[in-house]
Structures are given as structure tokens and as C-alpha cells.
Scaffold this motif. Sequence first.
Motif, PDB file in Angstrom:
ATOM      1  N   ALA A 199       9.002   1.216  40.802  1.00 35.34           N
ATOM      2  CA  ALA A 199      10.048   0.302  41.270  1.00 35.34           C
ATOM      3  C   ALA A 199       9.451  -0.980  41.842  1.00 35.34           C
ATOM      4  O   ALA A 199      10.082  -2.036  41.808  1.00 35.34           O
ATOM      5  CB  ALA A 199      10.908   0.999  42.327  1.00 35.34           C
ATOM      6  N   ARG A 200       8.237  -0.890  42.362  1.00 32.92           N
ATOM      7  CA  ARG A 200       7.584  -2.075  42.937  1.00 32.92           C
ATOM      8  C   ARG A 200       6.802  -2.873  41.896  1.00 32.92           C
ATOM      9  O   ARG A 200       6.390  -4.004  42.183  1.00 32.92           O
ATOM     10  CB  ARG A 200       6.637  -1.653  44.067  1.00 32.92           C
ATOM     11  N   THR A 201       6.561  -2.293  40.726  1.00 33.50           N
ATOM     12  CA  THR A 201       5.695  -2.959  39.753  1.00 33.50           C
ATOM     13  C   THR A 201       6.348  -3.197  38.397  1.00 33.50           C
ATOM     14  O   THR A 201       5.693  -3.738  37.501  1.00 33.50           O
ATOM     15  CB  THR A 201       4.421  -2.111  39.530  1.00 33.50           C
ATOM     16  N   THR A 202       7.603  -2.803  38.257  1.00 35.59           N
ATOM     17  CA  THR A 202       8.289  -2.918  36.960  1.00 35.59           C
ATOM     18  C   THR A 202       9.554  -3.752  37.121  1.00 35.59           C
ATOM     19  O   THR A 202      10.247  -3.645  38.132  1.00 35.59           O
ATOM     20  CB  THR A 202       8.657  -1.521  36.422  1.00 35.59           C
ATOM     21  N   HIS A 203       9.865  -4.547  36.113  1.00 36.42           N
ATOM     22  CA  HIS A 203      11.086  -5.354  36.158  1.00 36.42           C
ATOM     23  C   HIS A 203      12.299  -4.422  36.245  1.00 36.42           C
ATOM     24  O   HIS A 203      12.375  -3.415  35.520  1.00 36.42           O
ATOM     25  CB  HIS A 203      11.189  -6.222  34.901  1.00 36.42           C
ATOM     26  N   PRO A 204      13.251  -4.737  37.123  1.00 36.63           N
ATOM     27  CA  PRO A 204      14.419  -3.865  37.309  1.00 36.63           C
ATOM     28  C   PRO A 204      15.172  -3.543  36.026  1.00 36.63           C
ATOM     29  O   PRO A 204      15.666  -2.425  35.864  1.00 36.63           O
ATOM     30  CB  PRO A 204      15.299  -4.658  38.284  1.00 36.63           C
ATOM     31  N   ASP A 205      15.264  -4.498  35.111  1.00 40.28           N
ATOM     32  CA  ASP A 205      16.000  -4.251  33.869  1.00 40.28           C
ATOM     33  C   ASP A 205      15.340  -3.161  33.031  1.00 40.28           C
ATOM     34  O   ASP A 205      16.025  -2.355  32.388  1.00 40.28           O
ATOM     35  CB  ASP A 205      16.104  -5.540  33.048  1.00 40.28           C
ATOM     36  N   ALA A 206      14.011  -3.130  33.031  1.00 39.69           N
ATOM     37  CA  ALA A 206      13.296  -2.123  32.242  1.00 39.69           C
ATOM     38  C   ALA A 206      13.331  -0.754  32.902  1.00 39.69           C
ATOM     39  O   ALA A 206      13.238   0.274  32.229  1.00 39.69           O
ATOM     40  CB  ALA A 206      11.846  -2.564  32.033  1.00 39.69           C
ATOM     41  N   LEU A 207      13.487  -0.746  34.224  1.00 38.22           N
ATOM     42  CA  LEU A 207      13.448   0.517  34.967  1.00 38.22           C
ATOM     43  C   LEU A 207      14.827   1.119  35.211  1.00 38.22           C
ATOM     44  O   LEU A 207      14.937   2.294  35.559  1.00 38.22           O
ATOM     45  CB  LEU A 207      12.742   0.289  36.313  1.00 38.22           C
ATOM     46  N   ALA A 208      15.879   0.335  35.001  1.00 37.05           N
ATOM     47  CA  ALA A 208      17.227   0.746  35.413  1.00 37.05           C
ATOM     48  C   ALA A 208      17.642   2.112  34.865  1.00 37.05           C
ATOM     49  O   ALA A 208      18.005   3.015  35.623  1.00 37.05           O
ATOM     50  CB  ALA A 208      18.245  -0.324  35.002  1.00 37.05           C
ATOM     51  N   LYS A 209      17.590   2.303  33.555  1.00 34.99           N
ATOM     52  CA  LYS A 209      18.030   3.565  32.948  1.00 34.99           C
ATOM     53  C   LYS A 209      17.148   4.740  33.355  1.00 34.99           C
ATOM     54  O   LYS A 209      17.659   5.799  33.746  1.00 34.99           O
ATOM     55  CB  LYS A 209      18.092   3.429  31.425  1.00 34.99           C
ATOM     56  N   PRO A 210      15.814   4.608  33.271  1.00 33.27           N
ATOM     57  CA  PRO A 210      14.980   5.721  33.741  1.00 33.27           C
ATOM     58  C   PRO A 210      15.210   6.049  35.211  1.00 33.27           C
ATOM     59  O   PRO A 210      15.189   7.219  35.600  1.00 33.27           O
ATOM     60  CB  PRO A 210      13.554   5.208  33.503  1.00 33.27           C
ATOM     61  N   ALA A 211      15.443   5.024  36.030  1.00 37.16           N
ATOM     62  CA  ALA A 211      15.675   5.258  37.462  1.00 37.16           C
ATOM     63  C   ALA A 211      16.973   6.025  37.685  1.00 37.16           C
ATOM     64  O   ALA A 211      17.049   6.873  38.586  1.00 37.16           O
ATOM     65  CB  ALA A 211      15.714   3.926  38.217  1.00 37.16           C
ATOM     66  N   GLU A 212      17.982   5.753  36.878  1.00 37.70           N
ATOM     67  CA  GLU A 212      19.238   6.494  36.986  1.00 37.70           C
ATOM     68  C   GLU A 212      19.010   7.974  36.677  1.00 37.70           C
ATOM     69  O   GLU A 212      19.554   8.853  37.361  1.00 37.70           O
ATOM     70  CB  GLU A 212      20.278   5.903  36.030  1.00 37.70           C
ATOM     71  N   ARG A 213      18.208   8.249  35.649  1.00 43.49           N
ATOM     72  CA  ARG A 213      17.889   9.640  35.307  1.00 43.49           C
ATOM     73  C   ARG A 213      17.120  10.317  36.438  1.00 43.49           C
ATOM     74  O   ARG A 213      17.375  11.469  36.786  1.00 43.49           O
ATOM     75  CB  ARG A 213      17.049   9.693  34.023  1.00 43.49           C
ATOM     76  N   PHE A 214      16.156   9.595  37.001  1.00 35.01           N
ATOM     77  CA  PHE A 214      15.358  10.148  38.087  1.00 35.01           C
ATOM     78  C   PHE A 214      16.239  10.447  39.301  1.00 35.01           C
ATOM     79  O   PHE A 214      16.116  11.501  39.930  1.00 35.01           O
ATOM     80  CB  PHE A 214      14.252   9.165  38.469  1.00 35.01           C
ATOM     81  N   ASP A 215      17.118   9.512  39.642  1.00 40.50           N
ATOM     82  CA  ASP A 215      18.030   9.716  40.776  1.00 40.50           C
ATOM     83  C   ASP A 215      18.918  10.929  40.557  1.00 40.50           C
ATOM     84  O   ASP A 215      19.181  11.696  41.482  1.00 40.50           O
ATOM     85  CB  ASP A 215      18.902   8.476  40.990  1.00 40.50           C
ATOM     86  N   ALA A 216      19.399  11.090  39.317  1.00 46.62           N
ATOM     87  CA  ALA A 216      20.273  12.225  39.020  1.00 46.62           C
ATOM     88  C   ALA A 216      19.525  13.545  39.206  1.00 46.62           C
ATOM     89  O   ALA A 216      20.075  14.509  39.773  1.00 46.62           O
ATOM     90  CB  ALA A 216      20.805  12.116  37.592  1.00 46.62           C
ATOM     91  N   MET A 217      18.260  13.599  38.761  1.00 51.86           N
ATOM     92  CA  MET A 217      17.474  14.825  38.934  1.00 51.86           C
ATOM     93  C   MET A 217      17.171  15.083  40.403  1.00 51.86           C
ATOM     94  O   MET A 217      17.254  16.219  40.877  1.00 51.86           O
ATOM     95  CB  MET A 217      16.164  14.726  38.141  1.00 51.86           C
ATOM     96  N   ALA A 218      16.817  14.033  41.132  1.00 48.87           N
ATOM     97  CA  ALA A 218      16.498  14.190  42.551  1.00 48.87           C
ATOM     98  C   ALA A 218      17.722  14.627  43.341  1.00 48.87           C
ATOM     99  O   ALA A 218      17.643  15.508  44.206  1.00 48.87           O
ATOM    100  CB  ALA A 218      15.947  12.882  43.107  1.00 48.87           C
ATOM    101  N   LEU A 219      18.867  14.025  43.038  1.00 47.02           N
ATOM    102  CA  LEU A 219      20.096  14.375  43.743  1.00 47.02           C
ATOM    103  C   LEU A 219      20.520  15.804  43.421  1.00 47.02           C
ATOM    104  O   LEU A 219      20.923  16.568  44.312  1.00 47.02           O
ATOM    105  CB  LEU A 219      21.208  13.397  43.363  1.00 47.02           C
TER     106      LEU A 219
END
Length: 204
Positions: free
Chosen positions: A121-141
Amino acid sequence: VGPATQVMAAYDYLKQHAQAQLGLELVTAKCQVYVPPTTAASPAAVASITGLCTARQLPLAEQMESLGVMFGSDSSVTAHCDAAVASSEHFFECLSHPAMPKQTAALLLRYCALPKLGYLARTTHPDALAKPAERFDAMALSTALRLLELGDASLAALEPRMSDSDSRVLDPGDVRRPVVAVCGGVGQGGDVERLLEVALDRAG
């Protein structure tokens, strides 16, 4: 980083002096020349760089991973983020295993799982990370809810209290035990952090 001729001159100098002055050998196979998309769009520039690399037996690529960060096209960066998220799936499954103590799992979730994507999240452009981050959040939650033995209804019950002036959340299962809400999160929301204090409080 810089014009090809200057980069190659720096490489030649480093290789020569590392051997002559320090007795170190620069392993060419472990080096790589990265050609960014803007440069790759010019056939003449690519041809020139390819010639310089061939003369030195240097690998050439239009994407490169360095220190856990992918450089290249948007698609390659997103694919790298997807792979990082996919590699966390087994870890989340282990945290949910019945043999795993809940307090230990909650600590591992907070201090090991969440920071893993925090670096991206600190080293990648938000647009490129958005979808993977949503998946990660869903697994963590989902993992946090399983640890707490809660469902979506319990999570929704926490939301209205986020606007309390003292920024505290009350555990819907026991209103006598207030829990500090840690807002933030790695991807699109901070729901996991809000629940972790509940998990630690219950496990204690």
C-alpha cells in the motif's frame, strides 16, 4: 536510473572497481536492466539498449521486481499484487484453525497479516492495488469474524457507534466491556482493526 549510456558506464565502473579494489565479483546473471513503458514505446531506444545489454550479457526486461515492489506495466503490477494476496490465503486459513488459540490468532492477524499488504500500500499506485486490496480486506475481515464467532449482523451493530464522540466501540455481546476502535486498515476499510480489540478482550 538514467540514460542508457550513463547507466552502462556506471555498471562498467562498478564491475571493474569491485573486482580490482574489493576482490568482489559482480554476478551478471543476478543483474537486470529494466526498460520502463515510456522507453519501451520507442523501438529505436529499445534496440539501442538491447545492444548495450547484449555486449555485457545483461538480462533485459520490461518489468522487474525489486525489494518486493513490481516495476512495469499496470497489468504486471496488479498481477504482482494479486499474487501477494493469494500467498496470504493459507495463512488466513491457519489463523481460523480450531487448534489455534484465539488470542494468538488475533495477534498474528494484526501484527503479521495486515502489515504484509501494508508495504504494498505504501509502494504501489492505488489504482493497481485497489482490487487485490479489496480481496485481502475480505479475507482478513472474514478471518476476524470467525475468530470472534460473529456474523455480518454483529459487524453491522458496531458501525453506528463509530460516530461516538469518544471514538469507542461497545461489544454488542457485552455492553459492559468497552473496546478501543482502531480505525485504518490496509485496503478499502478498517473493519478488521475495529474487531481485533474485541477478539483480544474476549480471549483474555
